[in-house]
Design a protein around this motif. Sequence first.
Motif, PDB file in Angstrom:
ATOM      1  N   SER A  81       0.988  -1.160   0.123  1.00 35.66           N
ATOM      2  CA  SER A  81      -0.028  -0.109   0.017  1.00 35.66           C
ATOM      3  C   SER A  81       0.761   1.396  -0.157  1.00 35.66           C
ATOM      4  O   SER A  81       0.424   2.271  -0.485  1.00 35.66           O
ATOM      5  CB  SER A  81      -1.111  -0.127   1.215  1.00 35.66           C
ATOM      6  OG  SER A  81      -0.254  -0.075   2.273  1.00 35.66           O
ATOM      7  N   MET A  82       2.040   1.109   0.684  1.00 37.43           N
ATOM      8  CA  MET A  82       3.034   2.440   0.674  1.00 37.43           C
ATOM      9  C   MET A  82       4.025   2.375  -0.360  1.00 37.43           C
ATOM     10  O   MET A  82       4.838   3.303  -0.438  1.00 37.43           O
ATOM     11  CB  MET A  82       3.417   2.448   2.148  1.00 37.43           C
ATOM     12  CG  MET A  82       2.527   2.523   3.400  1.00 37.43           C
ATOM     13  SD  MET A  82       1.592   4.100   3.261  1.00 37.43           S
ATOM     14  CE  MET A  82       3.022   5.269   3.749  1.00 37.43           C
ATOM     15  N   SER A  83       4.198   0.984  -1.118  1.00 40.98           N
ATOM     16  CA  SER A  83       5.236   0.944  -1.901  1.00 40.98           C
ATOM     17  C   SER A  83       6.611   1.000  -1.411  1.00 40.98           C
ATOM     18  O   SER A  83       7.333   1.851  -2.095  1.00 40.98           O
ATOM     19  CB  SER A  83       4.769   1.957  -3.336  1.00 40.98           C
ATOM     20  OG  SER A  83       3.634   1.568  -3.894  1.00 40.98           O
TER      21      SER A  83
END
Length: 312
Positions: free
Chosen positions: A121-123
Amino acid sequence: EIIGESGEGGYNEFYYVPVSALARSSRLHQSNYVNTGASVSNGLFQSILPENLQYYTSHDASLYYPQAPDQTDVLRGSLLKVLTCDSAGRLLKSVQNEYKEKTHENYWIRGLKVASAYDVSMSQTRYFLSYYKLRTGYSYAQKVTETILKNDRKFITVTLTEHDSPFHTLPTSSKVITSYGDTVLKQNLYSFDYLDGSPPNDFYSKLKKRNILVPLEERVWKSDKLVSATATAFKDFSNSSADTILKPFKIYALETASPLTAAQAGFSINLSYPFTSVPLANTYYKPKADYAYDELYGNLTEQRLTGDKTDA
């Protein structure tokens, strides 16, 4: 397991304790060391006793290996029950084991490892801390229930075993209870269970210093009365030498015309540790055998039964 070449004698079924992933995880819950909802230390981690640190038991607990190493699973693979059936599948006998764990978590052994994981989700790759503590211990069959079915009747025998001594891990008592109401209790007392004796014949402290864990007493009670007992006294046959030759010196046995109550025997059925000494002064304990050893090599040189001739 079949009995007979083709199973004509029936068969046995064996059941074992399965592996538990959650039980094996050593990772600690973060509430032990950070404030709820925060990522900063609460300053209490070092002040919490190790046995009070709570484990992390979520569904993903096993995923933290090897950052948090697995604990030793002291129950895994233990025999739970055995069913014996005839060739037609009729139950003839069952043996059910119930286990007790004795674990130790009271030592200040704890670890900290840094682990990494990619956050989709935050890469980005995120780093987190994984705290764990180490636990040692073992398990034993505390209750064994044997049931025999014969002629539409059940014969049940229950064996209760305890490891009560705080000084070692050997079994200290075994109580057998039958369907007929008979109760037989066997107690074993070991060298580590006694306080040091008085010089010059203090073999207790010498046995403990040499880590010699041996049985010194055995008591057998039937329906709360003492029916049999033996005791062994040791001696250092090296005299004043710096070395020790600790060997059995005398063997005593209970002599009584009828079973003794606890008050008559001078014992308590409920064991309380540590013990003061082997009760060789007990008037019901009579010497049955004594031994002598070579002071240089510790070889047996003489053995004698009370009232009998000496064998050299």
